[in-house]
Design an enzyme around this catalytic site. Structure first.
Site, PDB file in Angstrom:
ATOM      1  N   LYS A  34     -62.948 102.301  98.043  1.00 21.37           N
ATOM      2  CA  LYS A  34     -64.032 103.088  98.590  1.00 21.37           C
ATOM      3  C   LYS A  34     -63.551 104.138  99.594  1.00 21.37           C
ATOM      4  O   LYS A  34     -63.910 105.317  99.491  1.00 21.37           O
ATOM      5  CB  LYS A  34     -65.009 102.126  99.270  1.00 21.37           C
ATOM      6  CG  LYS A  34     -66.169 102.767  99.914  1.00 21.37           C
ATOM      7  CD  LYS A  34     -66.925 101.723 100.699  1.00 21.37           C
ATOM      8  CE  LYS A  34     -66.110 101.302 101.925  1.00 21.37           C
ATOM      9  NZ  LYS A  34     -66.871 100.437 102.822  1.00 21.37           N
ATOM     10  N   THR A  35     -62.762 103.697 100.535  1.00 27.62           N
ATOM     11  CA  THR A  35     -62.289 104.624 101.560  1.00 27.62           C
ATOM     12  C   THR A  35     -61.439 105.727 100.942  1.00 27.62           C
ATOM     13  O   THR A  35     -61.527 106.889 101.310  1.00 27.62           O
ATOM     14  CB  THR A  35     -61.464 103.864 102.622  1.00 27.62           C
ATOM     15  OG1 THR A  35     -62.223 102.761 103.072  1.00 27.62           O
ATOM     16  CG2 THR A  35     -61.157 104.765 103.795  1.00 27.62           C
ATOM     17  N   ASP A 226     -71.143 106.095 104.882  1.00 34.33           N
ATOM     18  CA  ASP A 226     -70.434 104.889 104.456  1.00 34.33           C
ATOM     19  C   ASP A 226     -71.323 103.675 104.743  1.00 34.33           C
ATOM     20  O   ASP A 226     -72.179 103.719 105.613  1.00 34.33           O
ATOM     21  CB  ASP A 226     -69.136 104.802 105.268  1.00 34.33           C
ATOM     22  CG  ASP A 226     -68.178 103.802 104.672  1.00 34.33           C
ATOM     23  OD1 ASP A 226     -68.469 103.283 103.575  1.00 34.33           O
ATOM     24  OD2 ASP A 226     -67.135 103.538 105.305  1.00 34.33           O
ATOM     25  N   GLU A 227     -71.102 102.591 104.043  1.00 33.49           N
ATOM     26  CA  GLU A 227     -71.862 101.349 104.284  1.00 33.49           C
ATOM     27  C   GLU A 227     -73.370 101.606 104.294  1.00 33.49           C
ATOM     28  O   GLU A 227     -74.086 101.153 105.185  1.00 33.49           O
ATOM     29  CB  GLU A 227     -71.448 100.711 105.623  1.00 33.49           C
ATOM     30  CG  GLU A 227     -69.963 100.558 105.836  1.00 33.49           C
ATOM     31  CD  GLU A 227     -69.372  99.346 105.147  1.00 33.49           C
ATOM     32  OE1 GLU A 227     -70.040  98.766 104.242  1.00 33.49           O
ATOM     33  OE2 GLU A 227     -68.230  98.981 105.479  1.00 33.49           O
ATOM     34  N   GLN A 257     -72.804  93.453 100.032  1.00 32.95           N
ATOM     35  CA  GLN A 257     -72.181  93.291 101.341  1.00 32.95           C
ATOM     36  C   GLN A 257     -73.109  93.681 102.482  1.00 32.95           C
ATOM     37  O   GLN A 257     -72.659  94.030 103.574  1.00 32.95           O
ATOM     38  CB  GLN A 257     -70.893  94.110 101.418  1.00 32.95           C
ATOM     39  CG  GLN A 257     -69.827  93.620 100.468  1.00 32.95           C
ATOM     40  CD  GLN A 257     -68.527  94.387 100.625  1.00 32.95           C
ATOM     41  OE1 GLN A 257     -67.879  94.341 101.660  1.00 32.95           O
ATOM     42  NE2 GLN A 257     -68.147  95.097  99.580  1.00 32.95           N
ATOM     43  N   ARG A 615     -62.254  89.393 101.537  1.00 35.41           N
ATOM     44  CA  ARG A 615     -61.252  89.984 102.426  1.00 35.41           C
ATOM     45  C   ARG A 615     -59.858  89.618 101.966  1.00 35.41           C
ATOM     46  O   ARG A 615     -58.870  90.223 102.365  1.00 35.41           O
ATOM     47  CB  ARG A 615     -61.422  89.495 103.884  1.00 35.41           C
ATOM     48  CG  ARG A 615     -62.706  89.874 104.588  1.00 35.41           C
ATOM     49  CD  ARG A 615     -63.065  91.311 104.472  1.00 35.41           C
ATOM     50  NE  ARG A 615     -63.985  91.487 103.350  1.00 35.41           N
ATOM     51  CZ  ARG A 615     -64.238  92.653 102.763  1.00 35.41           C
ATOM     52  NH1 ARG A 615     -63.625  93.743 103.163  1.00 35.41           N
ATOM     53  NH2 ARG A 615     -65.079  92.748 101.751  1.00 35.41           N
TER      54      ARG A 615
END
Length: 779
Positions: A34-35, A226-227, A257, A615
């Site tokens: 994503k980043t 983002d998010e 998430q 994670r």
DNA sequence: GTGCCTAACGTTTTT
DNA sequence: CGTTAGGCAC
């Protein structure tokens, strides 16, 4: 700029990057790059002629913002990245508000109140209204106010809203609206905004001043968020306003998430995005580059228990990897020991460094047992989150001086420092100042400035005048010196630094060092070029606004230091680690006992579990304890329901290894439950008393018999607290402090019983809460 | 007005 | 259990 940057992307990633104009939603599964997509897309926009000044990128953490900026710089190679507007919602809006604050009647150097400041104001108001702050708990009221602001509800609307009023009536707290109203007026008077105001006032600003809206609509031609699954209605509306002209809005998120509903986030924002704009381009990133097949399969199966998700199929090319280890220990301390032992073992066996490990827990309070066990094994670690550096008392005191210097309206800060260090301005004087400021409708500061006029006399007026002169001298410094020099001046004149320096206790030393660290951070701020692009704003006001928005995780970002990391799962979002320990997987802890009453709450807990699992890159341990100390007494916990939701195939349930547990008790009962039957069947119920003894097979030596007064009792050599459940009237007991006694009566609820005990030598009859007392049954 | 002692309280999660 | 706020004594 690297020419081949598009080649490094997979098909979907590329699709997202090259979409320049029009609304875009990227559904990005965990670990799907994503980043990388976000940063590459920014670079791509710029390469296609978009001016960096026209790009706004919003994140949720400072860390994410920093990382994004660094990575864009890396791709672009130049300094153009500096001109990007990248930051958290809160910090970006704080900066914009700073420039426009006058329109709303705020000083440009408005103070930002953190949660503690806000609660303190609320508490003051509750007391002023003569309400019981045990019934109107400041934190409860704060949450209500916060929720109102996050859904853009002003006090007037709050008071008029039937639904809200009904809720407050039903909760038997009908005056919350009144408190909200007073709170809003008070913070305004103080020239202060709380966290939620940074969003709320931003919205008000854009809504009330069309020219301002116009300005920013044309400045921010491209907006990225983002998010997005964690945005709340306030953020949603602001984005909608800002993006309305160009509609170049790119949102990135993963509904699986979404873990911030307690902060007002609504998963609906992402679920509805396609309906908000015409011609939304949707791209799904479904290839996971982070985790092994085992880890990903477990994660997928767990999250499948939730309803109503955006359909996606997360997959990976990575190897299958190790199974997921499920470990039960008897107590929380053993859990800590197990994790520390396993880290030590893994470092040897698989050549990991400390930095490869993370311990994830549901609540900050769980860190203790891990800290202890890691310390005992001399494994370096660092806790993220918890008490922020800026929440420490000595730092708040110092910062309060800086705040009052910048913004004399700020009464919270004024009250904090007016008599610290002691200068003879006592409670009475402060009370009087407050009354006068209310009577004349001026600030406390203005009262102090005109103290003589208001009839303060003698030593008091001298003390006040000295204080006013001192603060004014700080203000004068501001015009001639930079933030650091001002801060040093403040430290000297107030004697704050000296006072701490003279305190030679360990805590005093730590406090002194903290203040030094604060000064260093100010120095660093003044000396490094401004990261945010825009104007180089090195003023004290800018510094102060920034630090309140920093979290502990942003401090000391020495990513390279080789330490084991400990943090909550919330804090771990967006991060990845080779080896992850997710601990405390027990009912009432994870899922939290607060979040099992509705399906929505439970699903959010499950998403949290999903975040924890995802994670991990290579290895994952899931641990839970049979019983643990909570509020000082041992409680039994059933294994988390989430453990039953995992596919057997990838789980190693027989794993109780690590040595310590087995060695200590000869195997047997601690080795989990392997293949046979229900996993709960094999859990042996034990009374806390029995466990206590098992835990400490070797009795600690009795305390040395020292001289003691008649009231002090020396506990017996074999003193060990017993389970209070078995205590009944008539029993002989021993109390650690009061000595031997007889239980004469018993009252209170079954889970909170209070015994009346007669201690012949320990001061007569006493009422003892069994949940908290340490009592040994004699017979 | 300061410091010490006791009672009460707490655990979600964070910008 | 650990912390902290508030009450009470100097």
């Amino acid at each position: 700029m690297k020419a081949n940057y598009l080649d490094e992307l997979n098909e979907q990633q590329r699709e997202a990057v090259i979409h320049i104009n029009g609304p875009l939603m990227i559904v990005a599964g965990a670990g799907s790059g994503k980043t990388k997509v976000l940063t590459t897309r920014i670079a791509h926009l710029m390469r296609n002629g978009v001016d960096a000044f026209n790009i706004l990128s919003l994140t949720f953490t400072n860390k994410a913002a920093r990382e994004m900026k660094e990575r864009v710089e890396k791709i672009l190679g130049g300094s153009e990245a500096r001109n990007l507007y990248i930051g958290t919602f809160h910090s970006v809006f704080a900066r914009l508000l700073r420039g426009e604050a006058h329109r709303l009647g705020y000083p440009s150097d408005f103070t930002i109140y953190d949660t503690d400041d806000a609660k303190s104001v609320i508490k003051t108001i509750i007391n002023e209204l003569n309400l019981d702050d045990k019934h109107y708990k400041p934190s409860f009221v704060y949450n209500r106010i916060s929720a109102a602001k996050n859904s853009l509800m002003a006090p007037e609307e709050y008071l008029m809203d039937n639904l809200v009023q009904t809720e407050d009536m039903r909760a038997n707290r009908p005056l919350i609206g009144k408190i909200y109203d007073m709170y809003a007026k008070r913070t305004f008077k103080n020239g202060a905004m709380d966290f939620d105001d940074l969003l709320f006032k931003m919205y008000v600003l854009l809504k009330s001043f069309p020219e301002v809206l116009h300005k920013y609509q044309h400045k921010f031609k491209y907006i990225m968020i983002d998010e997005y699954q964690d945005t709340n209605p306030a953020q949603y509306e602001i984005i909608k306003l800002l993006g309305a002209v160009n509609e170049n809005i790119c949102v990135v998120g993963d509904d699986a998430q979404s873990i911030y509903s307690f902060r007002g986030a609504t998963i609906q924002n992402i679920l509805q995005f396609e309906k908000d704009y015409d011609d939304v381009k949707v791209v799904k990133l479904e290839q996971n580059y982070r985790s092994t097949k085992s880890i990903l399969n477990v994660a997928n199966e767990v999250i499948a228990h939730n309803k109503g998700q955006i359909e996606k199929n997360l997959w990976t090319d990575n190897t299958e990897g190790d199974t997921i280890k499920l470990v039960r220990t008897m107590t929380d301390n053993e859990e800590g020991k197990f994790v520390a032992d396993t880290i030590a073992e893994q470092k040897l066996r698989n050549h990991y460094d400390n930095r490869d490990f993370v311990i994830l827990y549901r609540t900050n309070a769980q860190s203790r047992s891990f800290e202890e066990s890691l310390r005992r094994k001399a494994i370096p670690y660092r806790i993220f989150g918890g008490l922020s550096f800026y929440q420490r008392k000595e730092i708040k005191d110092f910062v309060a001086y800086l705040r009052i210097t910048m913004n004399t309206r700020d009464e919270e800060s004024l009250k904090r420092v007016i008599n610290y260090p002691v200068r003879g301005i006592g409670k009475t004087t402060i009370e009087k100042t407050i009354v006068l400021s209310n009577e004349h409708n001026i600030t406390m500061w203005e009262v102090l400035e005109r103290a003589r006029e208001f009839g303060f006399k003698g030593g008091t007026v001298e003390a006040i005048e000295a204080f006013v002169v001192m603060i004014k001298s700080f203000q004068a410094l501001l015009t001639t010196h930079n933030a650091y020099d001002v801060a040093v001046g403040v430290g000297k004149s107030t004697n704050l630094v000296k006072e701490l320096f003279n305190d030679k206790t360990t805590e005093g030393l730590a406090r002194y060092e903290n203040v030094q660290e604060l000064l260093n951070s100010i120095k660093e701020f003044t000396e490094t070029p401004d990261e945010e692009g825009e104007l180089l704003d090195k003023s004290m006001g800018s510094y102060l606004q920034q630090i309140t928005l920093l979290t502990d995780a942003d401090q000391g970002n020495d990513e390279n230091s080789d330490v084991v990391k400990l943090m909550t799962i919330h804090a771990a979002k967006g991060l990845e680690f080779p080896v992850v320990f997710t601990v405390g997987l027990e009912e009432t802890l994870f899922p939290s006992g607060m979040s099992i009453n509705t399906r929505e709450e439970l699903e959010e807990e499950r998403r949290l579990f999903y975040v924890a699992i995802t994670r991990a890159k290579a290895r994952l341990w899931l641990t839970y304890a049979n019983s643990r100390y909570r509020f000082g007494n041992l409680v039994q916990n059933e294994p988390s329901r989430f453990l039953e939701e995992m596919p057997e195939k990838f789980i190693d349930r027989s794993y109780a290894g690590g040595g310590s547990v087995r060695n200590a008790f000869g195997g047997g009962n601690t080795s989990g439950w392997s293949n046979s039957g229900n996993m709960f069947d094999r859990m042996q119920r034990k009374t806390p008393g029995q466990q206590q003894q098992q835990q400490q097979p070797v009795q600690k030596p009795a305390p040395k018999p020292t001289f003691s007064g008649a009231t002090t009792h020396v506990p017996s050599a074999d003193f060990a607290p017993d389970d209070p459940a078995g205590m009944v009237p008539g029993m002989q007991v021993e109390h650690q402090k009061f000595g031997f006694g007889t239980i004469t009566a018993m009252e209170g609820a079954p889970n909170n019983r209070i015994a009346t005990i007669l201690f012949p030598k320990g001061g007569g009859e006493k009422k003892i809460m069994l949940n908290y007392a340490k009592l040994r049954i004699v017979k």
